[in-house]
Design a protein around this motif. Structure first.
Motif, short mmCIF file in Angstrom:
data_model
loop_
_atom_site.label_atom_id
_atom_site.label_comp_id
_atom_site.label_asym_id
_atom_site.label_seq_id
_atom_site.Cartn_x
_atom_site.Cartn_y
_atom_site.Cartn_z
N GLU A 1 0.84 -1.20 0.00
CA GLU A 1 0.00 0.00 0.00
C GLU A 1 0.87 1.25 0.00
N ARG B 1 -0.29 -2.14 -6.68
CA ARG B 1 -0.57 -2.58 -5.31
C ARG B 1 -0.23 -4.06 -5.13
N SER B 2 -0.69 -4.88 -6.07
CA SER B 2 -0.41 -6.33 -6.00
C SER B 2 0.65 -6.68 -7.04
#
Length: 199
Positions: free
Chosen positions: A28, A67-68
């Motif tokens: 994050e 983010r991922s």
């Protein structure tokens, strides 16, 4: 200033040899920082941000919304087993690691010559069977017809271990014997040996 952080714990993965592995790292607040994947055991950088650095063509990278971050390893080999690290280039660097366990179904590598053995009545016979796999397979012997075996003066259905030792063979021992190797990773494997008794 709000530094990036890991949003989810990384969980170790177990993959069967030949299948594909997916390692995920969720970050994050990445902002202008970069994410890298590193192979810890060999100190090899696999990817930096959007680029795969590894020369291994089985390795690829996908990401969503910065983010991922997913590291893909196709057709996993035993050599892929080990620790992997997802790191963010903050100062000091932040990282999380994950273990990739590669499991291998059993194979019988060495067994009583071919598929048959001939023994004179009254002599001893030793059938053997070695297996490999990861985790190390458990090996046992049984009669193919399901009948009990007379081993060491006792009637048993199963004998554990790589060796089946039969002392003072009689014609009652003439049968097909199965060596079965299993380690919890399908499929189990077996080898059939026919014991002929001359009398």
């Amino acid at each position: 200033m709000d530094l990036p952080r890991f949003a989810e714990p990384m969980t170790n993965i177990t993959v069967t040899i030949g299948k594909n592995a997916l390692l995920s790292c969720v970050v994050e607040n990445l902002k202008g920082y970069k994410v890298a994947w590193v192979r810890i055991d060999t100190q090899t950088i696999l990817s930096i941000h959007h680029n795969v650095i590894s020369q291994n063509n089985r390795i690829s990278l996908t990401y969503t919304d910065h983010r991922s971050w997913y590291l893909h390893i196709k057709h996993v080999e035993e050599g892929d087993r080990g620790w992997y690290m997802c790191q963010i280039n903050t100062d000091p660097m932040r990282s999380r690691k994950v273990y990739l366990q590669v499991v291998v179904p059993p194979t019988i590598v060495d067994s009583t010559s071919n598929t048959q053995m001939v023994v004179r009545e009254g002599n001893n016979a030793t059938l053997w069977c070695k297996a490999r796999g990861s985790p190390q397979p458990y090996v046992m012997w049984r009669r193919e017809d399901g009948e009990e075996m007379l081993i060491g003066g006792e009637h048993v259905n199963i004998v554990d271990g790589e060796y089946l030792f039969i002392s003072k063979v009689s014609r009652l021992h003439m049968a097909a014997y199965l060596c079965v190797a299993s380690n919890g990773i399908p499929p189990s494997t077996s080898n059939r040996v026919y014991l002929y008794v001359q009398y």
